[in-house]
Design a protein around this motif. Sequence first.
Motif, PDB file in Angstrom:
ATOM      1  N   ILE A  10      -5.319  14.402  15.517  1.00  0.00           N
ATOM      2  CA  ILE A  10      -7.295  14.323  16.151  1.00  0.00           C
ATOM      3  C   ILE A  10      -7.475  12.691  16.647  1.00  0.00           C
ATOM      4  CG2 ILE A  10     -10.010  14.846  15.793  1.00  0.00           C
ATOM      5  CD1 ILE A  10      -7.752  17.206  15.550  1.00  0.00           C
ATOM      6  N   ASP A  51      -0.425  10.513  10.838  1.00  0.00           N
ATOM      7  CA  ASP A  51      -0.179   9.451  10.874  1.00  0.00           C
ATOM      8  C   ASP A  51       0.533   8.837   9.447  1.00  0.00           C
ATOM      9  OD1 ASP A  51      -2.304  10.075   8.895  1.00  0.00           O
ATOM     10  OD2 ASP A  51      -3.410   8.507   9.796  1.00  0.00           O
ATOM     11  N   TYR A  93       0.716  -1.491   0.124  1.00  0.00           N
ATOM     12  CA  TYR A  93      -0.155  -0.076  -0.438  1.00  0.00           C
ATOM     13  C   TYR A  93       0.866   0.962  -0.229  1.00  0.00           C
ATOM     14  CZ  TYR A  93      -3.379   2.945   1.798  1.00  0.00           C
ATOM     15  OH  TYR A  93      -4.056   4.278   2.151  1.00  0.00           O
ATOM     16  N   ASP A 115       1.239   7.429  -6.410  1.00  0.00           N
ATOM     17  CA  ASP A 115      -0.026   8.449  -6.429  1.00  0.00           C
ATOM     18  C   ASP A 115       1.133   9.938  -6.150  1.00  0.00           C
ATOM     19  OD1 ASP A 115      -1.314   6.026  -6.255  1.00  0.00           O
ATOM     20  OD2 ASP A 115      -1.841   7.208  -3.861  1.00  0.00           O
ATOM     21  N   GLY A 169      -2.697  14.064   7.783  1.00  0.00           N
ATOM     22  CA  GLY A 169      -2.639  14.123   9.275  1.00  0.00           C
ATOM     23  C   GLY A 169      -0.677  12.932   9.274  1.00  0.00           C
TER      24      GLY A 169
HETATM   25  P1  TYM Z   1      -6.760   7.995   4.573  1.00  0.00           P
HETATM   26  O1  TYM Z   1      -8.141   7.747   3.775  1.00  0.00           O
HETATM   27  O2  TYM Z   1      -6.993   7.225   5.923  1.00  0.00           O
HETATM   28  O3  TYM Z   1      -6.773   9.647   5.615  1.00  0.00           O
HETATM   29  C1  TYM Z   1      -6.697  10.535   4.980  1.00  0.00           C
HETATM   30  C2  TYM Z   1      -7.173  11.972   5.116  1.00  0.00           C
HETATM   31  O4  TYM Z   1      -6.499  12.380   6.790  1.00  0.00           O
HETATM   32  C3  TYM Z   1      -5.503  11.705   7.865  1.00  0.00           C
HETATM   33  N1  TYM Z   1      -6.046  11.585   9.183  1.00  0.00           N
HETATM   34  C4  TYM Z   1      -6.218  12.161  10.572  1.00  0.00           C
HETATM   35  N2  TYM Z   1      -5.714  14.014  10.772  1.00  0.00           N
HETATM   36  C5  TYM Z   1      -5.515  13.591  12.013  1.00  0.00           C
HETATM   37  N3  TYM Z   1      -6.211  13.199  13.007  1.00  0.00           N
HETATM   38  C6  TYM Z   1      -7.165  12.104  12.866  1.00  0.00           C
HETATM   39  N4  TYM Z   1      -7.447  10.777  13.375  1.00  0.00           N
HETATM   40  C7  TYM Z   1      -6.644  11.738  10.940  1.00  0.00           C
HETATM   41  N5  TYM Z   1      -7.660  10.197  10.588  1.00  0.00           N
HETATM   42  C8  TYM Z   1      -6.904  10.440   9.333  1.00  0.00           C
HETATM   43  C9  TYM Z   1      -4.770  11.202   7.765  1.00  0.00           C
HETATM   44  O5  TYM Z   1      -3.434  11.132   8.021  1.00  0.00           O
HETATM   45  C10 TYM Z   1      -4.688  11.560   5.706  1.00  0.00           C
HETATM   46  O6  TYM Z   1      -3.660  12.845   5.482  1.00  0.00           O
HETATM   47  N6  TYM Z   1      -2.842   6.155   3.105  1.00  0.00           N
HETATM   48  C11 TYM Z   1      -3.570   7.465   2.489  1.00  0.00           C
HETATM   49  C12 TYM Z   1      -4.251   7.161   1.645  1.00  0.00           C
HETATM   50  C13 TYM Z   1      -3.361   8.203   0.362  1.00  0.00           C
HETATM   51  C14 TYM Z   1      -2.075   9.128   0.091  1.00  0.00           C
HETATM   52  C15 TYM Z   1      -1.809   9.342  -1.476  1.00  0.00           C
HETATM   53  C16 TYM Z   1      -2.796  10.939   1.109  1.00  0.00           C
HETATM   54  C17 TYM Z   1      -3.221   7.188  -0.709  1.00  0.00           C
HETATM   55  N7  TYM Z   1      -2.121   7.985  -1.740  1.00  0.00           N
HETATM   56  C18 TYM Z   1      -1.114  10.082  -1.097  1.00  0.00           C
HETATM   57  C19 TYM Z   1      -1.687  11.098   0.687  1.00  0.00           C
HETATM   58  C20 TYM Z   1      -0.978  11.257  -0.713  1.00  0.00           C
HETATM   59  C21 TYM Z   1      -4.248   7.255   4.255  1.00  0.00           C
HETATM   60  O7  TYM Z   1      -4.069   5.597   4.276  1.00  0.00           O
HETATM   61  O8  TYM Z   1      -5.287   8.453   4.488  1.00  0.00           O
END
Ligand code: TYM
Length: 330
Positions: A186, A149, A128, A135, A147
Amino acid sequence: RPRVLSGIQPTADSFHLGNYLGALRQWVALQDDHDAFYCVVDLHAITVEQNPAELRQRTRVSVAQLLALGIDPERSTLFVQSHVPEHAQLGWVMQCLTGFGEAGRMTQFKDKSARQAAEHVSVGLFTYPILQAADILLYQANRVPVGEDQRQHLELTRDLANRFNSRYSPTFTLPEAHIVKGTAKIYDLQDPAAKMSKSVPAGMIELLADPKASAKKIRSAVTDTEREIRFDAEHKAGISNLLTIYSSLTGKTVAELETQYAGQGYGDFKKDLGEVVIEWVTPIQDKVKSYLDDKAELDKIMQRGAERARHVAARTLAKVYKKIGFLPHG
Ligand code: TYM
């Protein structure tokens, strides 16, 4: 203008407040002075089993939510990942550049795979972050708003870009993570030591949930046994998280809120924050509805986005194929 790229998975019925404050708010802000590419990452979604009808619906609802939150499809390229085949193609090249041990160090994979029975953990879930690197690198992005993570995935992306550039010749821009300190993580309302996540519905505020139910979740958020409304992430994680949310949604600083609520109880504070959340989500929900009602318009936006994205992605992929020694054709 500098380039920005980010993505979000269409794996839930709604985005949550962590997605918004950690990432999507920055997506909207960065449109003003960046050439922005934002995608709904459906290829990433299938790393865990998806129901096809549900995936289709969630992908549409994801695009509608991004539009409702203020992504402007005229200024930004908004698209669905599977509409641009170059993601999977560069993803393969990147997989062949990644060490097995290197991929095995990704902590998000360790967390996610630990939550499932071993036979349900796909190879796709393991690779992944490498697709995520593709991307980003396809668009030569300078910045990636995410974020906390996602920090490690961004490090991997930079390592892979560097490796390709030095093995062949300079090809990829080295992207930087754009992580906003105060809101990068968050926390779960029921467990303020854990991040807010779609896997724990009780502690999560969803954009598309009944606003009154969200206000209720805020009112029953776990806090502490003191009475003072004061930011102290270490000793008062619950209240600090609520202060962060309150401050981000209203533009008031945490210090202003501390003064405003001096001498008041947690109950009043939470009740007010519940109202703030209701006022914030209600107009967004109306917009999401109207985007979903006009199916033809939504399709047109996705199609235009995919065309614009492919134009850029195809150029990068052509360079990569040439450099690695694939024979030209056609
Ligand atoms: P995803 O879909 O899990 O989450 C989308 C975005 O939300 C942020 N996020 C948070 N930020 C702060 N506090 C939280 N509790 C929290 N939960 C989620 C995540 O950090 C993310 O920015 N791998 C990525 C998707 C992805 C991506 C990319 C991102 C695929 N290709 C290319 C950037 C560039 C993901 O699973 O995000």
